[in-house]
Design a protein around this motif. Structure first.
Motif, mmCIF file in Angstrom:
data_model
loop_
_atom_site.group_PDB
_atom_site.id
_atom_site.type_symbol
_atom_site.label_atom_id
_atom_site.label_comp_id
_atom_site.label_asym_id
_atom_site.label_seq_id
_atom_site.Cartn_x
_atom_site.Cartn_y
_atom_site.Cartn_z
ATOM 1 N N ARG A 234 0.836 -1.199 0.000
ATOM 2 C CA ARG A 234 0.000 0.000 0.000
ATOM 3 C C ARG A 234 0.869 1.245 0.000
ATOM 4 O O ARG A 234 1.852 1.337 0.723
ATOM 5 C CB ARG A 234 -0.927 -0.011 1.216
ATOM 6 N N PHE A 235 0.470 2.218 -0.801
ATOM 7 C CA PHE A 235 1.224 3.456 -0.895
ATOM 8 C C PHE A 235 1.128 4.220 0.430
ATOM 9 O O PHE A 235 0.128 4.145 1.145
ATOM 10 C CB PHE A 235 0.678 4.343 -2.008
ATOM 11 N N GLU A 236 2.177 4.965 0.727
ATOM 12 C CA GLU A 236 2.170 5.854 1.887
ATOM 13 C C GLU A 236 2.852 7.154 1.493
ATOM 14 O O GLU A 236 3.994 7.152 1.036
ATOM 15 C CB GLU A 236 2.892 5.215 3.066
ATOM 16 N N TYR A 237 2.148 8.256 1.662
ATOM 17 C CA TYR A 237 2.707 9.571 1.335
ATOM 18 C C TYR A 237 3.603 10.022 2.477
ATOM 19 O O TYR A 237 3.187 10.054 3.639
ATOM 20 C CB TYR A 237 1.575 10.570 1.117
ATOM 21 N N LEU A 238 4.854 10.381 2.173
ATOM 22 C CA LEU A 238 5.834 10.736 3.192
ATOM 23 C C LEU A 238 6.174 12.220 3.209
ATOM 24 O O LEU A 238 6.816 12.690 4.140
ATOM 25 C CB LEU A 238 7.118 9.932 2.984
ATOM 26 N N GLY A 239 5.767 12.960 2.184
ATOM 27 C CA GLY A 239 6.088 14.378 2.110
ATOM 28 C C GLY A 239 6.683 14.724 0.757
ATOM 29 O O GLY A 239 6.502 13.999 -0.225
ATOM 30 N N GLY A 240 7.399 15.834 0.713
ATOM 31 C CA GLY A 240 7.941 16.252 -0.574
ATOM 32 C C GLY A 240 9.039 17.279 -0.431
ATOM 33 O O GLY A 240 9.465 17.634 0.676
ATOM 34 N N LYS A 241 9.509 17.763 -1.579
ATOM 35 C CA LYS A 241 10.558 18.770 -1.644
ATOM 36 C C LYS A 241 10.174 19.774 -2.708
ATOM 37 O O LYS A 241 9.636 19.416 -3.758
ATOM 38 C CB LYS A 241 11.895 18.112 -1.991
ATOM 39 N N VAL A 242 10.425 21.059 -2.431
ATOM 40 C CA VAL A 242 10.079 22.105 -3.374
ATOM 41 C C VAL A 242 11.242 23.097 -3.448
ATOM 42 O O VAL A 242 11.863 23.400 -2.425
ATOM 43 C CB VAL A 242 8.761 22.801 -2.945
ATOM 44 N N PRO A 243 11.595 23.600 -4.641
ATOM 45 C CA PRO A 243 10.985 23.300 -5.937
ATOM 46 C C PRO A 243 11.667 22.131 -6.627
ATOM 47 O O PRO A 243 12.713 21.650 -6.184
ATOM 48 C CB PRO A 243 11.237 24.587 -6.721
ATOM 49 N N LEU A 244 11.078 21.699 -7.733
ATOM 50 C CA LEU A 244 11.715 20.726 -8.615
ATOM 51 C C LEU A 244 12.911 21.369 -9.313
ATOM 52 O O LEU A 244 13.052 22.593 -9.335
ATOM 53 C CB LEU A 244 10.729 20.249 -9.682
ATOM 54 N N THR A 245 13.763 20.534 -9.907
ATOM 55 C CA THR A 245 14.825 21.077 -10.752
ATOM 56 C C THR A 245 14.201 21.853 -11.909
ATOM 57 O O THR A 245 13.055 21.606 -12.290
ATOM 58 C CB THR A 245 15.702 19.947 -11.307
ATOM 59 N N THR A 246 14.947 22.765 -12.486
ATOM 60 C CA THR A 246 14.396 23.692 -13.478
ATOM 61 C C THR A 246 13.727 22.982 -14.647
ATOM 62 O O THR A 246 12.618 23.351 -15.062
ATOM 63 C CB THR A 246 15.509 24.613 -14.004
#
Length: 682
Positions: A234-246
């Motif tokens: 099962r998928f689990e959302y852990l967070g993210g990073k911003v921004p993406l590379t250009t």
């Protein structure tokens, strides 16, 4: 201007489930929901001329630092009445809720029926976006790439032609809840569920998200974010990073704006989940889902925003172009709403005598068996291997219990050896890594000072978990019961801080705050002097024939692992061999000791540990001047902690750190807690 911010999961939407004792599919979303609500309310409150109203489930008040500004609700009737009153009176209402079962669409429809004005999407748009199959087909008809997929009703046969890997998701799911990756073509994972599902092709690439704001003045794209998703089962959302590379950011923006043009009209903030493939021209990029509400990425975006995102949402809703400006540095955020600069991330280590554990307080969690008492000279190499795939970090926090391993003649020597190994592990990275060591008074000190204050550095990991629990439940008075593989900690806390009598292991043993018994490594002969066999009590062999792990394998509390041979006899950790190990505790073997004997003996071992821990808990509680509001339980032996409390007749609150933090984080509890504590302090 009056703004009504309603977040359903924390705002009373689960009250009916709480009162009936039923579990709810939205429970895993609680941390994300609280983070979004907290940041959004804070941002609107900071604006001049804005009066913010919001609802809070009264059961969550103790865990909510700013609840004094909320309208508390304790029943579904109270929630519905307050919702109607505030939605009708507000100039704008902004809704955040799961799409599942039509919850979000129903709330939007109710605001519309009350002649309220929404700053978030309409009920009609939400109803469309909540059907994941309809979204995919609509976008595909508009030449927007989406993974091929089919709708599956409960009566539909599983499509044997649909090749793995694939993704199975509820047709109206929210976030990653109940989303599953299927690795076998004929793997029907629906079970007996009455849901309708979407089965779609799994596409490879960088998971990303991007927010769009739309109003009469146009559509405006926010910076795109990397998503961190655990995809095992099962998928689990852990967070993210911003921004993406250009380059990825440009592709995400282009795809999102094109998708926006292909959708029905909406007003306010929506989020798009994307997968950005390997092709540099974007030909392998896909839109995965449309989220008709604010998403967790908001907490990362606001950390970079040079102008208020709350003001931008108001401007868009009122027909004005928003002011959108963002700093260029990179920030990371987890599902709980904690934001950190990626280059100053804390990596915490818990170095024990039998296990090495690491965490960054977010998605990175590692645990590795390492018998320090056998291989002390290899500790540096083991740490390097443990952290081989760790994310970028510049600070390391260390807590330990391994200094007591008998490869060290003294604790002082053990602390010095562990600290030296850590420093050596990071000195060859070519990066300026700051190392700090936790002391049992909560101080974080440099390695040199830790060696001088070796007694306070010894066995400090209990403090990290206790301080984290105390801070998390700072409005309450409680006791942490942390039962691990080898030991049990009983730590009272009050006013957001641990309230302990002992600081060293010896003092804690004397105070009852440390009980040297656990659910994996404790020798059976140390737990019980007599055990049942063939209907009678029999004295136990004073030999390391079996450990408590064998008892809990037999009882089903611990899972079998045929590859794990870290047992008393070096044979696998399975029920078959656990029975044989237990038999030897009464000098028998499997020819005279059967499954019934093993069950009876395992139950007796559990009873003995319950009595031992309960007696220590009596000792701890008798010293307390304040009443206990709740118990916080954690560790591999959480099941045993619950048994202790049940036998004592405790009918009050019991909170599981595993449920609060997630199973992965709870397996490295002290390391996770230490990383979070330091991150929050900074």
């Amino acid at each position: 201007m009056r703004i009504f911010v309603y977040e359903h999961v924390t705002g009373g939407g689960l009250i009916a489930n709480r009162h009936t004792g039923e579990l709810d599919d939205h429970g895993p979303l609680l941390a994300e929901a609280a983070a979004m609500r907290h940041t959004l309310v804070a941002d609107f409150t900071a604006l001049d001329g804005i009066e913010v109203s919001w609802l809070l489930d009264s059961a969550l008040a103790a865990q909510t630092p700013d609840f004094q500004n909320a309208i508390l609700v304790d029943s579904e009737a109270e929630r519905a009445e307050a919702f109607d009153r505030l939605a009708a009176a507000a100039d704008l209402a902004l809704l955040i809720a799961p799409e599942t079962d039509g919850v979000l669409a129903g709330l939007a429809r109710r605001v519309e029926q009350l002649n309220g004005r929404l700053a978030s999407p309409s009920a009609e748009f939400i109803a469309w976006a909540s059907d994941k199959h309809a979204v995919a087909e609509t976008l595909r008809a508009g030449n927007i790439p989406t993974p091929t997929g089919i709708r599956l009703t409960p009566d539909d046969l599983w499509p044997k032609h649909f090749l793995a890997p694939a993704v199975l998701k509820p047709i109206d799911g929210c976030g990653s809840v109940d989303v599953r990756r299927l690795n076998e073509t004929r793997q029907d994972a629906r079970g007996e569920s009455p849901r309708t599902w979407r089965l779609e092709r799994y596409v490879v690439g960088q998971a990303a998200s991007i927010g769009l704001l739309r109003g009469p003045a146009g559509t405006f794209a926010l910076p795109a974010c990397t998503q961190r998703i655990k995809e095992e089962g099962r998928f689990e959302y852990l967070g993210g990073k911003v921004p993406l590379t250009t380059d990825l950011a440009a592709r995400a923006r282009r795809l999102a704006l094109a998708a926006g043009d292909a959708m029905p009209a909406w007003t306010g903030f929506i989020g798009l989940d994307l997968v950005l493939g390997a092709a540099e021209d974007g030909s392998e990029d896909y839109v995965i889902e449309v989220n008709p509400r604010l998403t967790t990425s908001y907490v990362g975006l606001r950390a970079l925003a040079e102008a208020s995102l709350a003001r931008a949402m108001l401007d868009v809703a009122q027909g004005r172009p928003p002011t959108l400006s963002f700093r260029s540095e990179v920030v990371e955020f987890d599902a709980d709403g904690n934001v950190r600069d990626a280059t100053t991330r804390v990596l915490a280590l818990d170095i024990g005598g039998a296990n090495l554990k690491a965490s960054d307080g977010a998605g990175f969690v590692r645990s590795q068996a390492f018998p320090l008492w056998q291989r002390p000279a290899q500790l540096t190499a083991a740490l390097i291997a443990l952290l081989a795939d760790a994310p970028e970090f510049r600070r390391v926090a260390v807590t330990m219990t391994g200094e007591l391993a008998d490869c060290f003649r003294t604790k002082q020597a053990g602390v010095a050896a562990i600290v030296d190994a850590v420093e050596t592990a990071f000195s060859g990275t070519g990066k300026a890594v700051e190392v700090r060591v936790l002391l049992t008074d909560g101080a974080m000190v440099a390695p040199a000072e830790a060696k001088l204050r070796w007694l306070e550095a010894s066995a400090s990991n209990w403090y990290a978990t206790a301080a984290f629990a105390a801070r998390k439940f700072s409005k309450l008075t409680g006791i942490l019961i942390d039962i691990g593989s080898t030991t049990t900690d009983l730590i009272p806390f009050v006013a957001g801080k641990p309230e302990v009598e002992g600081r060293t292991d010896s003092d804690r043993l004397a105070s009852g705050e440390l009980v040297y018994t656990g659910v994996v490594r404790s020798p059976i002969c140390a737990v019980a002097q007599a055990l049942p066999w063939s209907g009678r009590l029999c004295g136990t062999a004073q030999e390391l024939f079996a450990t408590t792990r064998d008892a809990y394998l037999i009882l089903g509390n611990l899972a079998e692992d045929g590859d794990d041979v870290a047992t008393a006899d070096g044979r696998p950790a399975t029920k078959e061999f656990a029975l044989e190990r237990l038999a030897r505790m009464v000098c028998a073997d499997r020819t005279s000791f059967d499954a019934h004997d093993a069950q009876a003996m395992a139950q007796a071992v559990r009873e003995a540990q319950v009595r031992t821990i309960s007696a220590a808990l009596d000792q701890v509680e008798q010293r307390r001047s304040s009443t206990t509001d709740l118990f916080v339980v954690c560790g591999q032996g959480e099941f045993l902690a619950r048994e202790v409390l049940a036998r004592r007749g405790w009918a009050g609150a019991i909170i599981s750190l595993a449920e609060e933090l997630g199973t992965d984080a709870s397996t490295v509890g002290p390391a996770y807690a230490l990383a979070r504590l330091i991150g929050e302090d900074r």
